[in-house]
Design a protein around this motif. Structure first.
Motif, PDB file in Angstrom:
ATOM      1  N   GLN A 186       0.844  -1.182   0.000  1.00  0.00           N
ATOM      2  CA  GLN A 186       0.000   0.000   0.000  1.00  0.00           C
ATOM      3  C   GLN A 186       0.888   1.244   0.000  1.00  0.00           C
ATOM      4  O   GLN A 186       1.770   1.372   0.847  1.00  0.00           O
ATOM      5  N   TRP A 187       0.630   2.137  -0.938  1.00  0.00           N
ATOM      6  CA  TRP A 187       1.387   3.376  -1.051  1.00  0.00           C
ATOM      7  C   TRP A 187       0.456   4.540  -0.720  1.00  0.00           C
ATOM      8  O   TRP A 187      -0.622   4.666  -1.292  1.00  0.00           O
ATOM      9  N   ARG A 188       0.900   5.390   0.194  1.00  0.00           N
ATOM     10  CA  ARG A 188       0.110   6.538   0.610  1.00  0.00           C
ATOM     11  C   ARG A 188       0.426   7.744  -0.262  1.00  0.00           C
ATOM     12  O   ARG A 188       1.590   8.067  -0.502  1.00  0.00           O
ATOM     13  N   VAL A 189      -0.622   8.408  -0.731  1.00  0.00           N
ATOM     14  CA  VAL A 189      -0.452   9.596  -1.575  1.00  0.00           C
ATOM     15  C   VAL A 189      -0.206  10.817  -0.690  1.00  0.00           C
ATOM     16  O   VAL A 189      -0.962  11.090   0.250  1.00  0.00           O
ATOM     17  N   MET A 190       0.869  11.539  -0.994  1.00  0.00           N
ATOM     18  CA  MET A 190       1.180  12.807  -0.337  1.00  0.00           C
ATOM     19  C   MET A 190       1.268  13.867  -1.427  1.00  0.00           C
ATOM     20  O   MET A 190       1.877  13.630  -2.473  1.00  0.00           O
ATOM     21  N   PHE A 246       7.017  16.051   5.196  1.00  0.00           N
ATOM     22  CA  PHE A 246       7.902  14.927   4.910  1.00  0.00           C
ATOM     23  C   PHE A 246       8.844  14.624   6.072  1.00  0.00           C
ATOM     24  O   PHE A 246       9.429  13.542   6.129  1.00  0.00           O
ATOM     25  N   LYS A 247       8.963  15.556   7.015  1.00  0.00           N
ATOM     26  CA  LYS A 247       9.770  15.277   8.209  1.00  0.00           C
ATOM     27  C   LYS A 247       9.027  14.389   9.197  1.00  0.00           C
ATOM     28  O   LYS A 247       9.618  13.909  10.168  1.00  0.00           O
ATOM     29  N   ALA A 248       7.741  14.157   8.947  1.00  0.00           N
ATOM     30  CA  ALA A 248       6.993  13.202   9.771  1.00  0.00           C
ATOM     31  C   ALA A 248       7.256  11.766   9.334  1.00  0.00           C
ATOM     32  O   ALA A 248       6.896  10.822  10.037  1.00  0.00           O
ATOM     33  N   LEU A 249       7.888  11.586   8.166  1.00  0.00           N
ATOM     34  CA  LEU A 249       8.257  10.252   7.691  1.00  0.00           C
ATOM     35  C   LEU A 249       9.574   9.840   8.346  1.00  0.00           C
ATOM     36  O   LEU A 249      10.313  10.669   8.877  1.00  0.00           O
ATOM     37  N   PHE A 263      18.600   8.535  -2.480  1.00  0.00           N
ATOM     38  CA  PHE A 263      19.380   8.860  -1.283  1.00  0.00           C
ATOM     39  C   PHE A 263      18.613   8.542  -0.005  1.00  0.00           C
ATOM     40  O   PHE A 263      17.401   8.315  -0.003  1.00  0.00           O
ATOM     41  N   ILE A 264      19.359   8.561   1.086  1.00  0.00           N
ATOM     42  CA  ILE A 264      18.812   8.470   2.446  1.00  0.00           C
ATOM     43  C   ILE A 264      19.263   9.731   3.174  1.00  0.00           C
ATOM     44  O   ILE A 264      20.429  10.117   3.104  1.00  0.00           O
ATOM     45  N   GLY A 265      18.332  10.358   3.875  1.00  0.00           N
ATOM     46  CA  GLY A 265      18.623  11.622   4.554  1.00  0.00           C
ATOM     47  C   GLY A 265      17.518  12.621   4.291  1.00  0.00           C
ATOM     48  O   GLY A 265      17.762  13.812   4.073  1.00  0.00           O
ATOM     49  N   LEU A 266      16.279  12.140   4.319  1.00  0.00           N
ATOM     50  CA  LEU A 266      15.118  12.956   3.954  1.00  0.00           C
ATOM     51  C   LEU A 266      15.003  14.196   4.828  1.00  0.00           C
ATOM     52  O   LEU A 266      14.777  15.305   4.322  1.00  0.00           O
ATOM     53  N   HIS A 267      15.123  14.036   6.142  1.00  0.00           N
ATOM     54  CA  HIS A 267      14.925  15.174   7.039  1.00  0.00           C
ATOM     55  C   HIS A 267      15.947  16.274   6.772  1.00  0.00           C
ATOM     56  O   HIS A 267      15.600  17.464   6.729  1.00  0.00           O
TER      57      HIS A 267
END
Length: 356
Positions: A186-190, A246-249, A263-267
């Motif tokens: 399941q993919w959530r739409v943002m 997106f910082k809530a992810l 990449f990794i390092g979203l915040h």
């Protein structure tokens, strides 16, 4: 916090690389300074047969070279495309959607705004007067020669419709918070805004993978522009308002962007993007202590020399930042005798700067 790029070689056009279980990374060339777009295939099941297929994220620009690469790649995959998902309506993302939807009779998934703006954009002006396009360039402080040249080129330019294959007349609407089933996941739409009207990002909570499109990019920043179609838009506010979510992810989410390396390092990247724009805003405020036109503000935002192609996006980006300040009552906006907008730091801000 750091930004770490995955140790996977970027695929050559017409090839693929696996970036996560069940996800293939593709690249298609672009005839611009930014010379590629990343596309992704997600393992799925064909609705009719139940057999393996792939859901596609974005499609590449609609030119014969891209079609040739798709035909070659699909012959090697030898499985159908089950869903065509387009993050937003820019030509490098939606360009080949019509071709692929027709080839596989697969549904097209887009947000409502992106679908209809894409339809309108590809259709062109259909004979409507272009005086407002000229007025936009004048308001931006461009010279009469520049405006005349741009007007002349519009008469012979077929527009972006020439690099967008006919967009299907049917779409499945994606909305904020929707859950889209792809294979076993399941993919959530943002939804992000500012770079485009209703940009779709997809997040998989089980695998912690974010497909960010153009909304969150590494190394480069997405163009946040205000154009002649809506010259009083506050695009930058929309962008900055839709970044913090997106910082809530999870901070360790794998981010699959439309350009550059996954990449990794979203915040950290979200923080960098926000900081980048606030730095530009602060610099523009200081520069506008005495009234400035949009064109005069360009060197504050862009340190490199701008070619004709880049100039189009540069003035739109400058206007987006100045509109943000204007609608936040940090600068005033007047029109000089040449018809140019002039932005000036508000008197209360000038007084504060003098005291400090």
């Amino acid at each position: 916090m750091t930004i770490d790029f995955i140790d996977v070689q970027a695929p050559e056009p017409g090839e693929w690389q696996q970036v996560s279980p069940g996800i293939l990374w593709l690249r298609m060339p672009l005839p611009f300074e930014l010379d590629h777009i990343n596309l992704y295939l997600l393992e799925d099941n064909d609705r009719a047969t139940g057999k393996k297929g792939y859901a596609l994220i974005d499609t590449g620009i609609g030119v014969s070279k891209t079609q040739q690469l798709w035909d070659s790649l699909l012959s090697k995959l030898d499985v159908p495309l089950t869903k065509i998902i387009v993050t937003h309506m820019h030509p490098d993302h939606i360009g080949m959607a019509g071709y692929l939807v027709d080839k596989f009779r697969a549904p097209l998934y887009m947000s409502h705004s992106e679908y209809f703006v894409g339809r309108a954009m590809s259709a062109g002006s259909r004979g409507a007067s272009d005086w407002q396009d000229d007025e936009y360039l004048v308001r931006c402080g461009m010279s009469p020669e520049y405006v005349a040249s741009a007007s002349e080129k519009r008469k012979t330019n077929k527009g972006v419709g020439q690099v967008i294959r006919p967009i299907p007349v049917h779409h499945e609407r994606l909305q904020e918070g929707d859950e889209l089933t792809i294979g076993e996941h399941q993919w959530r739409v943002m939804i992000g805004r500012g770079h485009s009207p209703e940009h779709v990002c997809l997040f998989n909570p089980a695998t912690k993978v974010l497909i960010s499109g153009d909304h969150v990019l590494p190394i480069i920043t997405p163009n946040i522009g205000v154009y002649s179609t809506e010259p009083n838009a506050n695009a930058l506010k929309m962008y900055l308002d839709t970044l913090p979510q997106f910082k809530a992810l999870p901070s360790g989410a794998l981010v699959l962007p439309s350009h550059k390396q996954p990449f990794i390092g979203l915040h950290k990247r979200v923080d960098e993007l926000i900081e980048h724009h606030y730095e530009h805003l602060a610099n523009l405020k200081a520069f506008c202590a005495q009234g400035k036109t949009i064109k005069e503000c360009l060197p504050v935002l862009f340190k490199r020399e701008l070619n004709e192609h880049n100039m189009f996006f540069a003035i739109a980006e400058a206007l987006a930042h100045l509109n943000y300040l204007y609608f936040d009552n940090q600068v005033s906006r007047d029109t000089n005798q040449d018809g140019h907008y002039v932005f000036t730091l508000m008197e209360n801000d000038l007084a504060n700067r003098a005291i400090s």
